[in-house]
Structures are given as C-alpha cells and as structure tokens.
Design an enzyme around this catalytic site. Structure first.
Site, short mmCIF file in Angstrom:
data_model
loop_
_atom_site.label_atom_id
_atom_site.label_comp_id
_atom_site.label_asym_id
_atom_site.label_seq_id
_atom_site.Cartn_x
_atom_site.Cartn_y
_atom_site.Cartn_z
N LYS A 36 104.92 77.00 4.04
CA LYS A 36 105.18 77.76 5.23
C LYS A 36 105.52 77.47 6.43
CE LYS A 36 102.64 81.44 7.15
NZ LYS A 36 100.88 81.78 7.69
N LEU A 83 98.41 69.88 -1.71
CA LEU A 83 98.00 69.61 -0.62
C LEU A 83 97.85 70.93 0.25
CD1 LEU A 83 100.26 67.56 -1.83
CD2 LEU A 83 98.74 66.02 0.13
N THR A 135 88.68 66.86 -0.45
CA THR A 135 89.03 66.14 1.24
C THR A 135 86.43 65.65 0.94
OG1 THR A 135 87.87 65.62 3.26
CG2 THR A 135 88.13 68.06 2.62
N ASP A 136 86.60 64.63 1.72
CA ASP A 136 85.15 64.02 1.75
C ASP A 136 84.22 64.90 1.37
OD1 ASP A 136 86.11 63.71 3.60
OD2 ASP A 136 85.47 61.46 3.17
N GLU A 137 84.80 65.99 2.53
CA GLU A 137 83.92 66.53 3.83
C GLU A 137 83.10 67.11 2.97
OE1 GLU A 137 86.89 66.42 8.09
OE2 GLU A 137 85.16 68.09 7.37
N TYR A 184 85.89 74.71 7.71
CA TYR A 184 87.63 73.56 7.16
C TYR A 184 86.56 73.27 5.84
CZ TYR A 184 90.35 69.49 5.61
OH TYR A 184 91.17 68.71 5.23
N SER A 187 85.80 75.80 3.25
CA SER A 187 87.38 76.78 2.44
C SER A 187 87.27 75.61 1.98
CB SER A 187 88.06 77.29 4.14
OG SER A 187 88.78 75.61 4.88
N LYS A 188 87.27 74.62 1.89
CA LYS A 188 87.91 73.39 0.97
C LYS A 188 86.76 73.68 0.12
CE LYS A 188 90.56 70.64 1.33
NZ LYS A 188 92.46 71.16 0.33
N LEU A 224 92.24 62.38 15.03
CA LEU A 224 92.27 61.56 16.36
C LEU A 224 93.41 60.40 16.68
CD1 LEU A 224 89.42 59.87 17.90
CD2 LEU A 224 89.33 58.38 15.46
P1 NAD Z 1 98.63 69.03 6.88
O1 NAD Z 1 98.05 69.81 7.95
O2 NAD Z 1 99.14 68.03 8.36
O3 NAD Z 1 99.78 69.75 6.09
C1 NAD Z 1 99.16 71.12 6.04
C2 NAD Z 1 101.04 71.81 5.34
O4 NAD Z 1 100.45 72.64 4.33
C3 NAD Z 1 102.45 71.56 6.75
O5 NAD Z 1 103.18 71.45 6.05
C4 NAD Z 1 101.61 73.41 6.81
O6 NAD Z 1 102.62 74.24 6.93
C5 NAD Z 1 101.53 73.55 5.23
N1 NAD Z 1 100.74 75.06 5.75
C6 NAD Z 1 99.63 75.38 5.52
N2 NAD Z 1 98.92 77.06 5.39
C7 NAD Z 1 100.04 77.10 4.36
C8 NAD Z 1 100.56 78.34 3.81
N3 NAD Z 1 99.78 79.46 3.78
N4 NAD Z 1 101.40 78.10 2.24
C9 NAD Z 1 102.19 77.24 2.64
N5 NAD Z 1 101.65 76.16 3.23
C10 NAD Z 1 100.93 75.60 4.46
O7 NAD Z 1 97.64 68.48 6.72
P2 NAD Z 1 97.56 66.99 5.99
O8 NAD Z 1 96.32 66.08 6.62
O9 NAD Z 1 98.60 66.65 5.61
O10 NAD Z 1 96.64 67.08 4.58
C11 NAD Z 1 97.01 68.02 3.81
C12 NAD Z 1 95.49 68.46 2.23
O11 NAD Z 1 95.20 66.64 2.15
C13 NAD Z 1 94.62 69.27 2.75
O12 NAD Z 1 94.81 70.19 1.78
C14 NAD Z 1 93.46 68.62 3.00
O13 NAD Z 1 92.57 69.05 2.84
C15 NAD Z 1 93.82 67.66 2.18
N6 NAD Z 1 92.62 66.24 2.69
C16 NAD Z 1 93.54 65.88 3.94
C17 NAD Z 1 92.73 64.81 4.47
C18 NAD Z 1 93.31 64.04 5.87
O14 NAD Z 1 92.96 63.31 6.54
N7 NAD Z 1 94.25 64.18 6.61
C19 NAD Z 1 91.85 63.51 3.65
C20 NAD Z 1 91.68 63.69 2.94
C21 NAD Z 1 92.01 65.89 2.05
O1 TDX Z 2 89.84 64.11 20.61
C1 TDX Z 2 88.94 63.86 19.43
N1 TDX Z 2 87.96 63.17 19.69
C2 TDX Z 2 86.70 62.26 18.56
O2 TDX Z 2 85.77 62.15 19.41
C3 TDX Z 2 89.18 64.11 18.30
C4 TDX Z 2 90.57 65.21 17.42
C5 TDX Z 2 88.25 64.07 16.91
N2 TDX Z 2 87.48 63.18 17.16
C6 TDX Z 2 86.34 62.36 16.41
C7 TDX Z 2 85.83 63.62 15.57
C8 TDX Z 2 85.90 62.77 13.55
O3 TDX Z 2 84.39 62.27 14.28
O4 TDX Z 2 87.16 61.57 15.76
C9 TDX Z 2 86.82 61.96 14.01
C10 TDX Z 2 87.92 62.16 13.11
O5 TDX Z 2 88.74 63.26 13.85
P1 TDX Z 2 89.63 63.99 13.09
O6 TDX Z 2 90.49 63.03 13.17
O7 TDX Z 2 89.84 65.70 13.56
O8 TDX Z 2 89.59 64.05 11.38
P2 TDX Z 2 87.92 64.50 10.70
O9 TDX Z 2 87.67 65.49 11.86
O10 TDX Z 2 87.03 63.26 10.42
O11 TDX Z 2 88.68 65.64 9.60
C11 TDX Z 2 89.68 64.87 9.17
O12 TDX Z 2 89.29 63.91 8.15
C12 TDX Z 2 89.46 64.66 7.36
C13 TDX Z 2 91.15 65.72 8.83
O13 TDX Z 2 91.10 67.09 9.39
C14 TDX Z 2 90.34 66.48 7.70
O14 TDX Z 2 92.10 67.68 7.00
C15 TDX Z 2 89.82 65.63 6.06
O15 TDX Z 2 90.18 66.50 4.55
#
Ligand code: NAD
Ligand code: TDX
Length: 378
Positions: A36, A83, A135-137, A184, A187-188, A224
C-alpha cells in the site's frame, strides 16, 4: 519450475530483503510486490531489482478484498508470502485501530481471497502455499531471572564469544501459549489465529513463522537501531525507555530472509517455525555497541557519544524479555544464522552512514515521492 508469488509488504524493511532474494535467486518465478506504501513502504529499497523482468509492483491495500481476488485470478497466483503489517509497537499504543484493521482484517481478506481462488481450480490446493510472517512478541514477555546473564543452554552462531548470554531460563518455543501485551502483538496474534483457523477449517495450506527482532539495512528509523544510528550521527539525544534493562533477541535481516526462502520451499504445511539466533542483548548494552561503532566509523573517539544516552519514561506495557528457541528450524531444515552480532552491527552502521541520501529522504519524507516519479504513469 515457474511460480507466481505475491509478497505483501515488499516495500518495507524485511519484505524488501525477501523480494530482492527471490527476484535474484529465482529468475523463473514471477515475483509480485504488493504494498500500500504507507509511511513504512519505500520503493527506493528495491532500486537494484525494479527493472528485472521477473519483478513487478502493485500498489494495493491488503484490506481490499475485491482487488486482491482479481489479482489472484488474473495472475494465477500460487504462493503468498505475507509480510504487510503495521509493525511499530509505539504507534500501536497511540492508534490501535489501524493495527486491527491492517493486521487482522487485512490478513483475513487475503486468506479469504486465496481460499476462494484456489478452491475454484481443478487442482485446488495442490502446490499452493499461504506463508504468514509473524513475530515473537505474540508469545508475550519472558521473565528476566538472570539479570547479569548466563551461558545459554543452546549453541549459538549469532552471538560472539564475548557476548553469549541468556537472561532467563525460559525461551519462546513453537508450543508457547500466546499472551500478547501490546495492541501490535495482539493484532499479530489475532492474524496468526485466523491463518491457522483457515488451515484447520478449510484445509488452506498455511505456514506461520515467528521471528525475533530484526536489524539491518533499509529499516525505518523509528525502530531502535536505525533511529539511534541517525541520532548519534547528528549528536541528538538517545531516548532509552525505562532503565534500558529490557532484553531483545536480535537477528540480521538477511538471515531472516534466507529462513523465509528455506521454509517457503522446504517447510511442512500447517507447521509453525520459530526463527532466531539465540542472541539476547539488554537494550543498554546494544546501545553502547552502536555508539562505539558509529563513533569509530565516523573517526570520532570511541565512546565519545555515550553522553547522548537519555533515560526517558518507559514504554507502556514494555515487555521485559524476548528470547526465541529456533532449535526446530535449525535441526529440521538445517538453517543457521550467517553472521555474528558485532559483524552484523558493523555492516548495518556502515550501510546507514554510506547511504546518507536514503536516510535523509526517509527522515525528511521525500521518499514518498519515489512512487510518483517511477511508477504512477507507467
Ligand atoms: P515495515 O513496517 O518496515 O513494513 C511493512 C510494509 O507493509 C510497508 O511496506 C507498508 O507499506 C506495508 N503495509 C502496511 N499496511 C499495508 C496495507 N494495509 N496494505 C498493503 N501494504 C501495507 O515492517 P517490517 O519490520 O519489515 O515487518 C514485516 C513483517 O515482519 C510484519 O508482518 C512484522 O510483524 C513482521 N516481523 C517484524 C520483525 C522486526 O523486527 N521488524 C520481527 C518479526 C516479525
Ligand atoms: O526510542 C526507543 N527507545 C527504546 O528504548 C525505541 C524506538 C525503542 N526502545 C526500546 C524498546 C524495545 O525494548 O528498544 C527495544 C526495541 O524497540 P523497537 O525497535 O521498537 O522493537 P520492538 O518493540 O522490540 O519490536 C520489534 O521486534 C518485533 C519490531 O518493531 C516488531 O515489528 C517485531 O515484531
């Protein structure tokens, strides 16, 4: 073998690595990046593959059932790697409705369209797969029973010999009960339940994987590690939530993408696989590694920017500890992380410092014009 695979969320952080891997590795596949383009989607993440013949982009909301069903029929889609999601915990605390809509209803919409289309084919579900990235969350938070950290009970390839610690006795297993705490993760969790329900009720071929925190190039600088790299570079304060004692388990994003490739091709339908490298870090420790690395690479005195650390009010409902047990994936499918954390962080920091234009465009919001200039009139 020819296949047509939709990767949702392919313009985001992890999705762009998955798209790049599939486009480069499987020239016979047709890879459709469906996104999107919310604030988190950035097509500039895929500049290097956007002109490849097996790649195409479709701007679409996963909640648009009719449009997705039409796409499935027209393109004869036989695999979905899902994703797309709202992914930032802090945003979910402010606006939970958007998370329920995209993550729950959007996933349901994709499931229903896949079911209807695949059921209408003579071969039905044969050779089809709906692979959902979670995700692990969703497992909740683990107790931190070893605040100083101990030798973990598992062998690990992602942690360096200097940092090889477990901060509690428990881990998240594939069998761990779901106990999400943030909007978050709730919802996951809900979307994961719908995916499994579609398998159990209709026989839809599904796989779910639950991965730990990812880091690496192209991550939106609200999370972070990229946020802090950018702030250190600009000598802005680093907002550490609470005391910085929370523990996260970190995996280099390309290792996640490799796991997704392996599981998509070799994983067993209806299974869940945990993905992680046994690489637990307290936030405050990781922040120090990031500061030292940025300082060194910018030619500053190592540790010079430690005084940017600013302890701020804790995140509401902040989960204490995440730690994934990925033994099943490692033993059954032979996956293992390719990088140790310090190498991965060095690579990551270097990437953000060398890709100043990408970072500045994302911070300023200019990246949102990339779609208009490249795709709108195609
Ligand atoms: P991100 O926020 O970087 O990317 C999400 C993407 O989804 C974006 O490109 C956005 O435009 C698209 N999107 C959002 N809403 C949409 C919609 N309604 N229709 C179509 N596209 C849409 O996220 P990420 O960190 O790359 O995470 C990707 C997936 O992996 C997610 O499902 C997240 O829950 C999961 N995940 C992330 C992490 C992490 O550490 N980032 C860890 C485990 C699992
Ligand atoms: O400004 C900050 N200060 C801080 O202390 C931010 C942004 C985060 N934090 C802490 C919160 C968390 O304990 O750092 C840790 C990591 O934070 P995030 O990067 O926001 O990640 P987290 O909340 O752990 O979730 C991430 O991992 C699982 C991803 O954003 C999720 O999409 C994924 O599912």
């Amino acid at each position: 073998m020819k296949r047509t695979i939709v990767i949702t969320g392919g313009a985001g952080f992890i999705g762009s690595h998955v798209v790049r891997l599939f486009v480069n590795k499987y020239p016979d596949y047709s890879i459709i990046n469906l996104d999107k383009l919310t604030y988190a989607g950035n097509l500039a993440n895929l500049k290097d593959v956007e002109n490849k013949p097996n790649y195409s982009f479709v701007k679409m909301d996963i909640c648009d059932f009719d449009a997705f069903y039409k796409l499935m029929c027209e393109k004869h889609v036989d695999g979905i790697i899902h994703l797309a999601a709202e992914s930032h915990v802090d945003r979910s605390i402010k606006d939970p409705f958007t998370f329920a809509k995209t993550n729950v209803l959007g996933t349901l919409s994709l499931l229903q369209a896949a079911k209807l289309y695949w059921e209408s084919l003579p071969e039905k579900y044969e050779g089809k797969l709906f692979y959902h990235i979670s995700t692990d969350e969703v497992y909740g938070a683990l107790e931190m029973t070893n605040p100083e950290g101990i030798e973990p009970p598992f062998s690990t390839t992602a942690s360096s010999s200097e940092h090889h610690l477990a901060y509690g006795k428990d881990f998240f297993y594939e069998t761990t009960k779901y106990t999400p705490h943030s909007p978050y993760s709730a919802s996951k969790a809900s979307s994961d339940h719908f995916v499994r329900a579609f398998h159990d009720t209709y026989g839809l071929p599904t796989i779910v994987t639950n991965c730990s925190n990812n880091y690496g190039p192209y991550q939106f600088p609200e999370k972070l590690i990229p946020l802090f790299i950018n702030n250190i570079k600009q000598r802005k304060p680093l907002p550490v939530y609470g005391k910085g004692e929370n523990v996260r388990d970190w995996l280099f994003v390309e290792d996640h993408a490799r796991a997704i490739d392996l599981i998509f091709h070799k994983g067993n339908v209806a299974e869940t696989y945990n993905i992680g490298g046994f690489n637990e870090w307290k936030n405050i420790d990781i922040i120090k590694v990031v500061i030292n690395t940025v300082d060194r690479l910018l030619g500053r005195k190592e540790g010079e920017d430690l005084d940017l650390i600013t302890f701020v009010t804790d995140r509401l409902g902040h989960d204490a500890r995440y730690a994934i047990d990925s033994t099943k994936l490692q033993k059954e499918l032979g996956w293992e992380p390719s990088l140790q954390f310090e190498e991965g962080i060095e690579k990551t920091v270097r990437w953000y410092l060398e890709n100043e234009e990408w970072l500045n465009n994302v911070v300023s919001g200019d990246y949102e014009k990339y779609y208009d200039s490249m795709y709108k009139n195609r």
